[in-house]
Design a protein around this motif. Structure first.
Motif, mmCIF file in Angstrom:
data_model
loop_
_atom_site.group_PDB
_atom_site.id
_atom_site.type_symbol
_atom_site.label_atom_id
_atom_site.label_comp_id
_atom_site.label_asym_id
_atom_site.label_seq_id
_atom_site.Cartn_x
_atom_site.Cartn_y
_atom_site.Cartn_z
ATOM 1 N N UNK A 159 -7.680 -7.130 -3.490
ATOM 2 C CA UNK A 159 -8.793 -7.995 -3.089
ATOM 3 C C UNK A 159 -8.436 -7.997 -1.253
ATOM 4 N N UNK A 160 -7.193 -7.831 -0.779
ATOM 5 C CA UNK A 160 -6.745 -7.819 0.354
ATOM 6 C C UNK A 160 -5.755 -6.835 0.806
ATOM 7 N N UNK A 175 1.956 -2.800 4.456
ATOM 8 C CA UNK A 175 2.244 -3.317 3.137
ATOM 9 C C UNK A 175 1.777 -1.771 2.140
ATOM 10 N N UNK A 176 2.506 -1.517 1.402
ATOM 11 C CA UNK A 176 2.193 -0.248 0.379
ATOM 12 C C UNK A 176 1.462 -0.477 -0.616
ATOM 13 N N UNK A 177 0.590 0.091 -0.781
ATOM 14 C CA UNK A 177 -0.558 -0.218 -2.152
ATOM 15 C C UNK A 177 -0.768 1.420 -2.956
ATOM 16 N N UNK A 217 -7.123 10.673 -10.016
ATOM 17 C CA UNK A 217 -5.686 11.092 -9.147
ATOM 18 C C UNK A 217 -5.266 9.418 -8.644
ATOM 19 N N UNK A 218 -4.139 9.436 -8.124
ATOM 20 C CA UNK A 218 -3.580 8.019 -7.274
ATOM 21 C C UNK A 218 -2.755 8.618 -6.243
ATOM 22 N N UNK A 219 -2.614 7.657 -5.118
ATOM 23 C CA UNK A 219 -1.756 7.831 -4.253
ATOM 24 C C UNK A 219 -1.356 6.617 -3.749
ATOM 25 N N UNK A 220 -0.099 6.513 -2.871
ATOM 26 C CA UNK A 220 0.263 5.236 -2.021
ATOM 27 C C UNK A 220 -0.117 5.216 -0.785
ATOM 28 N N UNK A 221 -0.674 4.252 -0.263
ATOM 29 C CA UNK A 221 -1.047 4.129 1.100
ATOM 30 C C UNK A 221 -0.268 2.986 1.862
ATOM 31 N N UNK A 222 0.056 3.301 3.047
ATOM 32 C CA UNK A 222 0.430 2.083 3.940
ATOM 33 C C UNK A 222 -0.290 2.392 5.241
#
Length: 234
Positions: free
Chosen positions: A37-38, A43-45, A91-96
């Motif tokens: 939600x934020x 910060x990695x998500x 699909x999935x990916x990690x973002x910063x």
């Protein structure tokens, strides 16, 4: 004459489905799974997302590389490639992502990028409405319990949803009414109508230019006045 024939061909192509979607090789939509939600800077998500042709079904060929692209207002761009998950089209990916306001796009392989929404860091993600005329052709259900957001069980197309999420929400349910299951976008009906009108106007002229020689070379018969005279006995 050549210009007229080119115009006629273009109109017929539009009437048969050569509108914006066909000219671009088809459309695809990137749906994001519900996420945090934020978002905070640095910060990695991990974000899940789906890439679906017309927003409802799988692309039958090799889709190619998919990713999420974030572009900040100052021009900085970040790209995070997706990894295929067990579910088709998922699909999935990690973002910063650093602080700022970012345009979020889905990189969709053979399709042009899709404008997902706007991410404010720190803050939330606002999802754009799905463009009208996109959600078509969703007769088949490809998924089990894990499915794209807004797709009810047993349905191959998302349901109409409420207004777009607020900036503090990361929900990605579709926010535009479904254009129809296997239906035709409204703009195509307008194009087909305009094409029919142009064909009707040009048809007599084209016939005079391309009619068979046996009709062109045949001299016009003189009018026989006597054949048009009706005798009335006295």
């Amino acid at each position: 004459m050549k210009r007229l024939m080119a115009l006629l061909v273009a109109v017929v192509a539009l009437a048969l489905g050569g509108g914006p979607a066909a000219a671009a090789g088809g459309l695809a939509v990137t749906f994001l799974d519900p996420g945090p939600s934020r978002f905070e800077a640095g910060t990695p998500y991990t974000l899940g997302f789906w890439v679906l042709q017309q927003g409802t079904h799988l692309f039958p060929g090799d889709l190619g590389t998919v990713a999420l692209r974030f572009t900040r207002q100052d021009g900085e761009s970040l790209r995070f490639e997706g990894t295929a998950l067990p579910e088709a089209g998922h699909y999935a990916t990690s973002v910063v992502v650093p602080g700022g306001v970012w345009k979020v796009e889905g990189i969709q392989g053979v399709f042009r990028p899709y404008d997902v929404g706007t991410l404010t860091v720190p803050g939330g993600l606002t999802i754009n409405p799905v463009p009208p005329g996109t959600l078509v052709g969703g007769q088949k259900d490809y998924w089990g319990a894990v499915r794209p957001p807004g797709f009810p069980v047993g349905k191959g197309a998302p349901v109409a949803a409420s207004p777009a999420p607020s900036p503090s929400s990361a929900s990605s349910a579709p926010v535009a009414p479904v254009a129809g299951s296997g239906g035709v976008p409204a703009y195509m009906l307008l194009v087909a109508g305009a094409g029919g009108a142009v064909v009707a106007v040009l048809a007599p002229y084209l016939w005079r230019r391309v009619r068979p020689a046996r009709f062109r070379d045949e001299p016009e018969r003189p009018l026989d006045a006597s054949s048009e005279t009706i005798g009335i006995p006295r």
